[in-house]
Design a protein around this motif. Structure first.
Motif, short mmCIF file in Angstrom:
data_model
loop_
_atom_site.label_atom_id
_atom_site.label_comp_id
_atom_site.label_asym_id
_atom_site.label_seq_id
_atom_site.Cartn_x
_atom_site.Cartn_y
_atom_site.Cartn_z
N ASN A 73 -15.63 126.23 -26.78
CA ASN A 73 -15.23 127.15 -25.72
C ASN A 73 -15.26 128.61 -26.20
OD1 ASN A 73 -14.93 125.33 -23.61
ND2 ASN A 73 -12.85 124.79 -24.22
N CYS A 74 -14.83 128.83 -27.44
CA CYS A 74 -14.88 130.19 -28.00
C CYS A 74 -16.32 130.68 -28.09
CB CYS A 74 -14.24 130.21 -29.39
SG CYS A 74 -12.70 131.13 -29.46
N PHE A 75 -17.17 129.83 -28.62
CA PHE A 75 -18.59 130.16 -28.73
C PHE A 75 -19.17 130.52 -27.36
CE2 PHE A 75 -22.91 128.43 -28.20
CZ PHE A 75 -23.60 129.20 -29.11
N ARG A 76 -18.89 129.68 -26.36
CA ARG A 76 -19.40 129.89 -25.01
C ARG A 76 -18.84 131.17 -24.39
NH1 ARG A 76 -16.89 128.97 -20.42
NH2 ARG A 76 -15.26 127.72 -21.42
N LEU A 77 -17.54 131.39 -24.53
CA LEU A 77 -16.91 132.55 -23.92
C LEU A 77 -17.38 133.86 -24.54
CD1 LEU A 77 -13.30 131.11 -23.55
CD2 LEU A 77 -14.77 131.85 -21.65
N ILE A 78 -17.61 133.86 -25.85
CA ILE A 78 -18.13 135.08 -26.50
C ILE A 78 -19.52 135.41 -25.98
CG2 ILE A 78 -19.03 135.92 -28.72
CD1 ILE A 78 -16.49 134.70 -30.01
N LYS A 79 -20.36 134.39 -25.81
CA LYS A 79 -21.70 134.61 -25.24
C LYS A 79 -21.58 135.18 -23.83
CE LYS A 79 -24.68 132.78 -28.29
NZ LYS A 79 -25.88 133.45 -28.80
N GLU A 80 -20.71 134.60 -23.03
CA GLU A 80 -20.57 135.04 -21.64
C GLU A 80 -19.96 136.44 -21.56
OE1 GLU A 80 -18.74 132.17 -19.05
OE2 GLU A 80 -19.95 130.52 -19.83
N THR A 81 -19.02 136.74 -22.46
CA THR A 81 -18.40 138.07 -22.45
C THR A 81 -19.43 139.15 -22.77
OG1 THR A 81 -16.31 137.10 -23.18
CG2 THR A 81 -16.54 139.48 -23.42
N TYR A 82 -20.27 138.88 -23.77
CA TYR A 82 -21.32 139.84 -24.09
C TYR A 82 -22.24 140.06 -22.89
CZ TYR A 82 -25.45 141.93 -26.15
OH TYR A 82 -26.51 142.77 -26.40
N ASN A 83 -22.60 138.99 -22.20
CA ASN A 83 -23.45 139.12 -21.02
C ASN A 83 -22.74 139.89 -19.92
OD1 ASN A 83 -25.91 138.40 -19.54
ND2 ASN A 83 -24.57 137.09 -18.32
N ASP A 84 -21.44 139.66 -19.73
CA ASP A 84 -20.66 140.40 -18.72
C ASP A 84 -20.67 141.89 -19.02
OD1 ASP A 84 -19.93 138.00 -17.49
OD2 ASP A 84 -18.11 137.80 -18.69
N ILE A 85 -20.43 142.26 -20.27
CA ILE A 85 -20.39 143.68 -20.63
C ILE A 85 -21.77 144.30 -20.50
CG2 ILE A 85 -19.95 145.29 -22.54
CD1 ILE A 85 -17.79 143.31 -23.51
N THR A 86 -22.79 143.56 -20.88
CA THR A 86 -24.17 144.04 -20.74
C THR A 86 -24.45 144.43 -19.30
OG1 THR A 86 -25.02 142.73 -22.58
CG2 THR A 86 -26.60 143.33 -20.87
N HIS A 87 -23.92 143.65 -18.36
CA HIS A 87 -24.18 143.90 -16.93
C HIS A 87 -23.02 144.61 -16.24
CE1 HIS A 87 -27.99 141.74 -16.81
NE2 HIS A 87 -27.45 140.89 -17.64
N HIS A 88 -22.10 145.20 -17.03
CA HIS A 88 -21.00 146.02 -16.52
C HIS A 88 -20.07 145.25 -15.59
CE1 HIS A 88 -22.70 149.74 -18.21
NE2 HIS A 88 -23.84 149.17 -17.97
N GLN A 89 -19.94 143.96 -15.83
CA GLN A 89 -18.99 143.14 -15.07
C GLN A 89 -17.71 143.01 -15.91
OE1 GLN A 89 -19.97 142.44 -11.78
NE2 GLN A 89 -21.42 143.91 -12.64
N LEU A 90 -16.96 144.10 -15.94
CA LEU A 90 -15.88 144.22 -16.91
C LEU A 90 -14.65 143.38 -16.55
CD1 LEU A 90 -16.15 148.03 -17.73
CD2 LEU A 90 -17.40 146.10 -18.69
N ASP A 91 -14.39 143.17 -15.27
CA ASP A 91 -13.28 142.29 -14.86
C ASP A 91 -13.45 140.91 -15.46
OD1 ASP A 91 -11.58 143.87 -13.36
OD2 ASP A 91 -12.79 143.68 -11.56
#
Length: 634
Positions: A73-91
């Motif tokens: 889950n940590c591995f997955r969430l870190i990947k998703e968080t990076y993608n969120d920040i990349t696309h400015h989906q900060l919430d």
């Protein structure tokens, strides 16, 4: 055929690099622990595996084997968080960071380091954080792996990909604080590292570091008034962006900065239309820096008052504290009952998503084989693992599977296709597809043949020929395939891609009702399996673009507007090309219906993304269409 163990892979990579166990393990784990990893006595978390492989100059993508479910889950969430920040989906990014903290970083110090740095990137992207607080958190994060490091002197220190990004964030903050002397020292030192990257290790991650470094150097020279050098560095960043297919990270900042530099070099007193197009595109993406850029432009250009229409609402995220804690270095007992092997990961995802064995293995392998895989009684081929994980909504690009010589050749041939396709080298692309097809026929594996048919179809100029190839491809895994039954299928990204190709072959079709129904059924298949935002956009960008063309051809303008409005959150994750496409048809639909509200904004946002894609032809075409329908010059 079977996937190699982490220990085998690390040992071979270390020996190829000519490193001792002492040299490789430094700052990562103990030499004794590395010896046990290589001998198969200890397991290694993806975070630790990545660091060890990166240090050997090998690909740093990970094996899908985890200490426990929290590790996954940590591995997955870190990947998703990076993608969120990349696309400015900060919430969404902030929520993911909180989830990681709530599971205590899976007791892994490297996940903690990445989380702290992601949090700082989030707050920096939001333009709403105290600089000194961020610098302190970044410094503490870097000291997790480099306890005695000085953040202002990194000479003769080997840095990881994660650490490089941490230092580049420090430099951006220093530039914003007008600490130019400190920032240029660090930029120069990192530039020395980059020049010394061995040519054989200039992988995607190294190129991303070069890309961020070039943007940051360009920013430094811009704010110190050296516009000539600023132009050189930004042009270097643009070259990397276009040649390496860099994800959208910093892309809007890059193009706005490039245009500002161009305006300064031409001594312009007014901003250009292109500058406003980029601002509109960044506003649609909810880039928080827009407010700061607009404020700067209003103080710099005489005609900038009209830019006041562009504003991004900034949300204040509560500060998170990262107190000192002792965490593991990501190693574990491979015989522990909680270890998540590939088979156990498939079992966990399948049961979590409520998918039966019959549905998951349909057309990929037998029920008996899947049961043995899930129970760790069988080590399957890479081809089967990729197909199963794909149907479970896992992005196979997050992993690298290390197999035998045949499977290594498979990866190499597939990579050649992607590289030549990205570079638009048609001659090389045809050669690469031909080599892959010959390989697929030689090994006679239906999962590889399916991909070969798909690649060959993309080169077909004749729609009927392409349709035949794609139909044969999908029937290799779904022998009873029918558009009417799409909702009954569990589809991987590869299978989505094939069906998108089939839809492309049949539109515009005389049977509007059935084509319309097929699009809706494919789009509604998204929840089987539930996809993260990155994989959703990867699966459905082409479907949505084709659907919008279909709606426009059939003059279904109200449905276009309703559809795009309902997709707004997902659109934020689209790449600039697909986003330009969606906004283009959205604006055209509004123009056809005489809805002038927000028409100009969406038109300019579409054009801004077109400039990012370097698609000048569609810009001229679009402007003519809008003027013809509304008499408005965009």
């Amino acid at each position: 055929m079977s996937i190699l163990s982490a220990g085998q892979i690390i040992k071979e990579a270390r020996q190829r690099a000519g490193l001792t166990q002492e040299a490789l393990s430094e700052d990562i784990c103990s030499t004794v622990a590395l010896s046990k990893i290589e001998n198969g006595k200890l397991g290694v978390s993806p975070s630790t595996f990545s660091l060890l492989m990166e240090k050997t100059g090998s690909p740093r993508e990970v094996l899908p084997t985890f200490k426990n479910i929290d590790d996954y889950n940590c591995f997955r969430l870190i990947k998703e968080t990076y993608n969120d920040i990349t696309h400015h989906q900060l919430d969404t990014a902030y929520s993911h960071i909180q989830e990681i903290i709530n599971i205590n970083y899976a007791d892994n110090k490297f996940y903690r380091q990445q989380t702290m740095l992601l949090y700082c990137w989030l707050q920096y992207s939001n333009c709403y954080a105290d600089s000194q607080t961020l610098l302190s958190i970044i410094e503490n994060a870097l000291r997790i792996t480099k306890p005695s490091i000085s953040v202002f002197d990194i000479r003769d220190i080997s840095l990881s990909y994660v650490e490089y990004k941490g230092f580049l964030l420090i430099i951006s903050i220093l530039i914003d604080c007008k600490e130019f002397d400190s920032s240029v020292v660090l930029l120069s030192e990192i530039n020395t590292f980059i020049r010394n990257f061995p040519s054989q290790t200039r992988n995607q991650h190294n190129r991303e570091i070069e890309y961020i470094h070039a943007i940051t150097y360009g920013k430094y020279f811009y704010f110190t008034g050296d516009y000539s050098n600023a132009s050189d560095w930004i042009n270097k960043a643009l070259d990397i962006y276009y040649s390496e297919n860099i994800d959208a990270f910093l892309s809007y900042e890059l193009f706005i900065l490039a245009e500002l530099i161009s305006l300064k070099n031409s001594n312009s007193k007014e901003f250009s239309p292109k500058f406003e197009y980029f601002i509109a595109a960044a506003t649609f993406k909810k880039c928080a820096f827009v407010n700061r850029v607009v404020d700067y432009a209003q103080r710099t250009f005489s005609n900038a008052s009209i830019l006041s229409r562009y504003h991004v609402f900034k949300k204040m995220f509560p500060e998170l504290s990262f107190s000192e804690m002792i965490l593991s270095d990501g190693l574990y007992n491979i015989y522990d009952k909680d270890v998540i092997t590939i088979g156990r990961l498939i079992n966990h995802l399948r049961k979590t998503q409520g998918i039966s064995i019959d549905k998951l293995c349909n057309g990929i392998c037998s029920k008996s084989m899947l049961s043995k895989i899930e129970n760790n009684d069988l080590s399957p081929s890479i081809y089967v693992i990729e197909a199963l994980l794909g149907r479970l909504g896992v992005n196979e690009k997050d992993f690298t599977f290390y197999g035998n010589d045949e499977e290594t050749q498979y990866y190499r041939l597939k990579s050649n296709i992607f590289v030549s396709g990205h570079l638009n080298n048609i001659k090389q692309l045809k050669k690469s597809v031909s080599e892959f097809a010959a390989f697929a026929n030689k090994i006679n594996n239906k999962l590889v043949l399916q991909q070969a048919y798909c690649f060959e179809a993309q080169l077909c100029e004749d729609k009927n020929e392409a349709y035949t190839l794609l139909y044969d491809a999908i029937k290799l895994t779904y022998i009873d395939f029918n558009f009417e039954n799409i909702n009954n299928y569990i589809l991987s990204w590869s299978e989505y891609n094939i069906i998108n190709g089939l839809l492309k072959c049949i539109y515009p079709a005389p049977d509007i009702f059935h084509t319309h129904t097929a699009f809706h059924k494919l789009l509604s298949n998204t929840d089987k399996p539930p996809l993260n935002n990155k994989l959703f956009s990867r699966c459905h960008e082409s479907t949505i673009c084709l659907f919008l063309i279909f709606l426009d051809i059939n003059k279904l303008f109200n449905e276009t507007i309703f559809f795009i409005d309902s997709m707004n959150n997902q659109l934020q994750y689209f790449d600039p090309y697909s986003l330009n496409f969606a906004l283009y048809y959205y604006a055209l639909a509004k123009a056809n219906l005489g809805q002038d509200d927000s028409l100009i904004f969406y038109s300019k946002a579409s054009i801004g993304n077109s400039y990012i894609c370097n698609d000048l032809e569609i810009i001229n075409h679009f402007k003519k269409d809008i003027y013809k329908l509304t008499n408005i010059n965009i």
